[in-house]
Scaffold this active site. Sequence first.
Site, short mmCIF file in Angstrom:
data_model
loop_
_atom_site.label_atom_id
_atom_site.label_comp_id
_atom_site.label_asym_id
_atom_site.label_seq_id
_atom_site.Cartn_x
_atom_site.Cartn_y
_atom_site.Cartn_z
N GLU A 110 0.82 -1.22 0.00
CA GLU A 110 0.00 0.00 0.00
C GLU A 110 0.85 1.27 0.00
O GLU A 110 0.57 2.20 -0.76
CB GLU A 110 -0.95 0.01 1.20
CG GLU A 110 -2.05 -1.03 1.14
CD GLU A 110 -3.10 -0.72 0.09
OE1 GLU A 110 -3.11 0.40 -0.45
OE2 GLU A 110 -3.92 -1.61 -0.21
N THR A 111 1.86 1.33 0.86
CA THR A 111 2.60 2.59 1.01
C THR A 111 4.10 2.41 1.13
O THR A 111 4.80 3.30 1.60
CB THR A 111 2.12 3.36 2.27
OG1 THR A 111 2.46 2.60 3.44
CG2 THR A 111 0.63 3.62 2.23
#
Length: 271
Positions: free
Chosen positions: A130-131
């Site tokens: 995700e990040t």
Amino acid sequence: MRSTMRLLAAILCLTGFGLVAGPAIAATCRDPGGFDAFIASVKKEAAAQGISASVISALDNVSFDQSIISRDHGQGVFHQSFAQFSGRLVNPGRLRKGQALLSQYAGLFSRIEQTYGVPGPVLVAIWGLETNFGADNGHSRTLQALATLAFDCRRTDKFQAELLDALRLVQRGDLPLSAMRGDWAGELGQTQFLPSSYLKYAVDFGGGRNLIRSVPDALASTANYLRGYGSQRGAGWEPGEPNFAFIKEWNAADVYARTIALFATKLAATN
């Protein structure tokens, strides 16, 4: 030409392509009155739902962002094959970083698994994809991104609801307005929660429900989310195994869910 396109968009909304939940929303999806009229209607709806005037005033500086719409309409990454997609994202560097974080936060992952039944490798896989483990939570102004997506007729009901929930996050005190920056699609935090999920599943694991700055809060909240959708303690997460269905609740794109599962399996094998 511009007025013709607005009229066409309004017709599409009223005939089902932009069908929405309430009359205030339906009346403003690409309304001929423009974006300012849409924001005025959102403010009215927010007030009717009990959101304070001081929080609603955060919408005063929101403007339409065409770059958000361009990104929303141009998502081609999920059309890649699983081999292409997973090979690019589950690379040696990301795998090494994930292994190091599993070791660094071993005590935290143990507490989270005891509490929510979700193992560390699954959480680290989501966190990494995700990040990049919190290194890139996104830089878009969340209220502007959500307002722009709500004004676009494709998913007006969904994103207007998320916009109101983002205002509720500020009112509840989870995040100050200045911190409301994240992904272009309105997600927030180190594992990218939409505001509705943030409100429902965020937990205080030492950071006050701050999924942007607090690693324990972000990871525990992700585990709480998966448990909320029925994740089974001790069960497998590969395709065909019980918990793969709940990974797909995280992201319905099959190629993405399979990549999470692959990443988690690789991490578990080396942990």
